[in-house]
Design a protein around this motif. Sequence first.
Motif, mmCIF file in Angstrom:
data_model
loop_
_atom_site.group_PDB
_atom_site.id
_atom_site.type_symbol
_atom_site.label_atom_id
_atom_site.label_comp_id
_atom_site.label_asym_id
_atom_site.label_seq_id
_atom_site.Cartn_x
_atom_site.Cartn_y
_atom_site.Cartn_z
ATOM 1 N N PRO A 59 0.848 -1.186 0.000
ATOM 2 C CA PRO A 59 0.000 0.000 0.000
ATOM 3 C C PRO A 59 0.895 1.251 0.000
ATOM 4 O O PRO A 59 2.039 1.191 0.430
ATOM 5 C CB PRO A 59 -0.757 -0.097 1.327
ATOM 6 C CG PRO A 59 -0.520 -1.475 1.843
ATOM 7 C CD PRO A 59 0.730 -1.984 1.222
ATOM 8 N N ALA A 60 0.345 2.364 -0.478
ATOM 9 C CA ALA A 60 1.130 3.608 -0.545
ATOM 10 C C ALA A 60 1.566 4.048 0.851
ATOM 11 O O ALA A 60 0.857 3.810 1.828
ATOM 12 C CB ALA A 60 0.285 4.702 -1.188
ATOM 13 N N ALA A 61 2.728 4.659 0.963
ATOM 14 C CA ALA A 61 3.223 5.119 2.265
ATOM 15 C C ALA A 61 4.163 6.300 2.067
ATOM 16 O O ALA A 61 4.682 6.520 0.971
ATOM 17 C CB ALA A 61 3.962 3.987 2.964
ATOM 18 N N VAL A 62 4.370 7.049 3.143
ATOM 19 C CA VAL A 62 5.319 8.172 3.097
ATOM 20 C C VAL A 62 6.728 7.596 3.176
ATOM 21 O O VAL A 62 7.099 7.004 4.182
ATOM 22 C CB VAL A 62 5.095 9.114 4.311
ATOM 23 C CG1 VAL A 62 6.041 10.313 4.243
ATOM 24 C CG2 VAL A 62 3.658 9.542 4.385
ATOM 25 N N VAL A 63 7.499 7.736 2.105
ATOM 26 C CA VAL A 63 8.837 7.151 2.106
ATOM 27 C C VAL A 63 9.925 8.202 1.855
ATOM 28 O O VAL A 63 11.096 7.878 1.794
ATOM 29 C CB VAL A 63 8.967 5.994 1.080
ATOM 30 C CG1 VAL A 63 8.154 4.799 1.510
ATOM 31 C CG2 VAL A 63 8.586 6.448 -0.319
ATOM 32 N N ASP A 64 9.495 9.463 1.701
ATOM 33 C CA ASP A 64 10.470 10.545 1.542
ATOM 34 C C ASP A 64 10.282 11.520 2.706
ATOM 35 O O ASP A 64 9.199 12.080 2.884
ATOM 36 C CB ASP A 64 10.252 11.253 0.187
ATOM 37 C CG ASP A 64 11.339 12.281 -0.089
ATOM 38 O OD1 ASP A 64 12.051 12.677 0.873
ATOM 39 O OD2 ASP A 64 11.477 12.687 -1.268
ATOM 40 N N GLY A 65 11.350 11.725 3.480
ATOM 41 C CA GLY A 65 11.233 12.564 4.685
ATOM 42 C C GLY A 65 11.528 14.028 4.450
ATOM 43 O O GLY A 65 11.802 14.770 5.392
ATOM 44 N N LYS A 66 11.409 14.490 3.200
ATOM 45 C CA LYS A 66 11.811 15.876 2.901
ATOM 46 C C LYS A 66 10.965 16.907 3.649
ATOM 47 O O LYS A 66 11.437 18.000 3.945
ATOM 48 C CB LYS A 66 11.814 16.133 1.390
ATOM 49 C CG LYS A 66 10.468 16.043 0.703
ATOM 50 C CD LYS A 66 10.670 16.319 -0.774
ATOM 51 C CE LYS A 66 9.425 16.337 -1.625
ATOM 52 N NZ LYS A 66 8.254 15.564 -1.271
ATOM 53 N N ASP A 67 9.715 16.541 3.968
ATOM 54 C CA ASP A 67 8.867 17.483 4.703
ATOM 55 C C ASP A 67 9.207 17.517 6.195
ATOM 56 O O ASP A 67 8.729 18.365 6.936
ATOM 57 C CB ASP A 67 7.392 17.107 4.546
ATOM 58 C CG ASP A 67 6.941 17.254 3.099
ATOM 59 O OD1 ASP A 67 7.628 17.987 2.353
ATOM 60 O OD2 ASP A 67 5.935 16.628 2.724
ATOM 61 N N TYR A 68 9.984 16.560 6.641
ATOM 62 C CA TYR A 68 10.318 16.498 8.072
ATOM 63 C C TYR A 68 11.743 16.977 8.355
ATOM 64 O O TYR A 68 12.021 17.499 9.411
ATOM 65 C CB TYR A 68 10.176 15.059 8.593
ATOM 66 C CG TYR A 68 8.767 14.544 8.523
ATOM 67 C CD1 TYR A 68 7.909 14.700 9.619
ATOM 68 C CD2 TYR A 68 8.281 13.911 7.376
ATOM 69 C CE1 TYR A 68 6.605 14.229 9.567
ATOM 70 C CE2 TYR A 68 6.985 13.439 7.316
ATOM 71 C CZ TYR A 68 6.155 13.594 8.404
ATOM 72 O OH TYR A 68 4.866 13.147 8.349
ATOM 73 N N PHE A 69 12.636 16.703 7.386
ATOM 74 C CA PHE A 69 14.051 17.027 7.613
ATOM 75 C C PHE A 69 14.576 17.865 6.451
ATOM 76 O O PHE A 69 14.446 17.472 5.292
ATOM 77 C CB PHE A 69 14.882 15.747 7.727
ATOM 78 C CG PHE A 69 14.316 14.763 8.715
ATOM 79 C CD1 PHE A 69 14.345 15.031 10.077
ATOM 80 C CD2 PHE A 69 13.737 13.571 8.276
ATOM 81 C CE1 PHE A 69 13.808 14.127 10.988
ATOM 82 C CE2 PHE A 69 13.203 12.668 9.180
ATOM 83 C CZ PHE A 69 13.230 12.943 10.530
ATOM 84 N N THR A 70 15.154 19.024 6.789
ATOM 85 C CA THR A 70 15.666 19.888 5.724
ATOM 86 C C THR A 70 17.151 19.644 5.467
ATOM 87 O O THR A 70 17.689 20.052 4.461
ATOM 88 C CB THR A 70 15.444 21.367 6.076
ATOM 89 O OG1 THR A 70 15.891 21.550 7.424
ATOM 90 C CG2 THR A 70 13.990 21.749 5.937
ATOM 91 N N GLU A 71 17.821 19.020 6.429
ATOM 92 C CA GLU A 71 19.242 18.718 6.204
ATOM 93 C C GLU A 71 19.605 17.366 6.823
ATOM 94 O O GLU A 71 18.878 16.841 7.667
ATOM 95 C CB GLU A 71 20.124 19.820 6.804
ATOM 96 C CG GLU A 71 19.850 20.035 8.269
ATOM 97 C CD GLU A 71 20.762 21.097 8.888
ATOM 98 O OE1 GLU A 71 21.896 21.232 8.436
ATOM 99 O OE2 GLU A 71 20.311 21.753 9.845
ATOM 100 N N THR A 72 20.764 16.870 6.382
ATOM 101 C CA THR A 72 21.267 15.617 6.924
ATOM 102 C C THR A 72 22.093 15.947 8.155
ATOM 103 O O THR A 72 23.032 16.749 8.082
ATOM 104 C CB THR A 72 22.190 14.937 5.885
ATOM 105 O OG1 THR A 72 21.491 14.866 4.662
ATOM 106 C CG2 THR A 72 22.602 13.566 6.345
ATOM 107 N N LYS A 73 21.692 15.382 9.302
ATOM 108 C CA LYS A 73 22.508 15.638 10.504
ATOM 109 C C LYS A 73 22.309 14.534 11.537
ATOM 110 O O LYS A 73 21.342 13.765 11.482
ATOM 111 C CB LYS A 73 22.184 17.006 11.082
ATOM 112 C CG LYS A 73 20.741 17.170 11.515
ATOM 113 C CD LYS A 73 20.526 18.556 12.119
ATOM 114 C CE LYS A 73 19.062 18.731 12.496
ATOM 115 N NZ LYS A 73 18.707 20.063 12.911
ATOM 116 N N ILE A 74 23.248 14.536 12.479
ATOM 117 C CA ILE A 74 23.159 13.583 13.584
ATOM 118 C C ILE A 74 22.501 14.304 14.756
ATOM 119 O O ILE A 74 22.910 15.412 15.113
ATOM 120 C CB ILE A 74 24.565 13.075 13.961
ATOM 121 C CG1 ILE A 74 25.141 12.286 12.788
ATOM 122 C CG2 ILE A 74 24.509 12.213 15.216
ATOM 123 C CD1 ILE A 74 26.611 11.943 12.914
#
Length: 577
Positions: A242-257
């Motif tokens: 089933p369809a799912a949210v698989v891109d986190g671009k709306d949650y995270f604007t940059e790559t970080k720890i």
Amino acid sequence: MRMSKLFVQTLREFPADAEVISHKMLARAGYIRKLTSGVYNYLPLMWRVLKKIENIVREEMDAAGAQELLMPFVQPKELWEESGRWDAYGKELMRLKDRHDRVMCLGPTHEEIITAIARDGLKSYKQMPVNLYQIQSKFRDEVRPRYGLLRGREFIMKDAYSFDTSEEGLDKEYQNMARAYKRIFDRCGLDTKMVQSDSGAIGGSVSHEFMVITDTDAGENDVFYCECGYAANSNHAVSKLPAAVVDGKDYFTETKIIDTPNTHSIEELSKFLNIPSTLILKSLVYIVDKKPVIALIRADRAVEETKLMNAAGGNDIRIASSAEIAELMTEHGFDAVPGFIGPKGMKNIPIIADETVREMKNFVVGINQTDKHQVGTNLSDLGVENLQYADIRLVEAGDFCPECGKPLKVTKGIEVGNIFKLGTKYSKPMNAVYLDQNGKSHPYIMGCYGIGISRTAAAAVEAHYDEHGIKWPISIAPYHVVIVPVNIQDKLQMETAEKMYEELKKAGVEVVLDDRDERAGVKFKDADLIGFPYRVTVGKTITEGFVEYKTRETGEVETVKPEVAVEHLIEIVKKIK
Ligand code: ATP
Ligand code: MG
């Protein structure tokens, strides 16, 4: 047979160690007695059932063109070394030594022996195709013998092996066996589903299992199926998601720890970050053939261990213990605890990502630092070596059919038989070859086909019972009918019962006369428990010329003349195929 002479002892209670219906019923109704763990005596009633199943199997195998033989139960180590299975088989193989210190094993299956037989006698393409089978006891030192006859250590199996000169020939025989199996289980009164199943790590092999669908606890397999006809064991099933949210671009604007304190579980982490679990990459450590393997999967889904094992090319799989995970961390210079493990920096270890991981973008992943995760990241950021993609996902109800796209359904099943394309798995290593038209030698193309005879009997009970006992399908019932005179002191009742008994016997109906001096209630209880398909009661109404005729399956009771009951039963028995 007279009940007073029949060797059967019914019990008041179910045995304490019996967990499933068939074990409870068969033990209580006096069919089986346990000798030792996973090993049972088949008492006379049981043996009659088993012989009936064997005969159906034999008739259909013969009709399908197979030939019966019998191979020894004890097998020499040498043949198992030739096939490479002496080391590969594990503890299920019961090994022993004879007085001359020769090492042997008890046959858990007979591929090695049949391949050696073929190697001796099957030298030319002209002798093929051929299919050889036997019906015999097997021994497997199962880790968890349980469920009575369903998973014993000693059990009866029909095993058949086919030899062909081409893949097309094998395919033809495979279909031939599939049709024979359908007839066999239909004749046993069992509704089965033929499902695709796992056939191990050797690529290209095909196998199907025949499952008795059950809602009892005895179904050890999950079967996914669709109205379009698709059906597969969970160890092999695939699905569309089933369809799912698989891109986190709306949650995270940059790559970080970032700090993610005490987020040991997926639930805790997704709550802490306020994101769907489909944006988390889960990393799990397994031990495949004694070596660690890391599995990556979208965190809302579970890993199917058999699929993972096959993707890793192994024979044995289990989840790693916390000690093993700690050791792996130390080796790589990390000290993270489970919950924070990830593929980053993991060298010289196979990393297998499920197909679901391909689509994930800007996700969250553990980086082998306790209380920390990397967010808004992609696999390419992690510098993962040894990455391989495979479908290692457990299908879930609600996923969509891989063939037609409709929602898949799930049910439990008991595997009663299987068919398997072996190809040259045994003939090649054992150098078992034939000569073709041009005098060139080739290994046989083989197939193998198993049916659990004793498991089929138990599965029939799982499929046919009620709170009072077993309801055998008539084709495999130990006897067709029981005649119960209510009062054996009553001359007319007893004379009528004896007369019917003699007439039925003469006509080939398998009949028990309950001539015991017991209360009618006791006799009825035993009749229901043992599961005779029909019961004829000769009671007071015989003074008016009537007996009671009861069908176990439906509970339907009719009042009929004795001769009508006799005629009816003769007709029914004639129709059994
Ligand atoms: P399972 O997955 O249930 O252990 P299997 O794949 O090991 O079965 P095979 O080796 O192909 O089964 O054996 C053929 C048939 O023998 C099975 O389909 C099953 O009906 C029966 N069988 C296998 N193991 C047992 C057992 N321990 N007790 C009773 N019957 C068994
Ligand atoms: Mg097994």
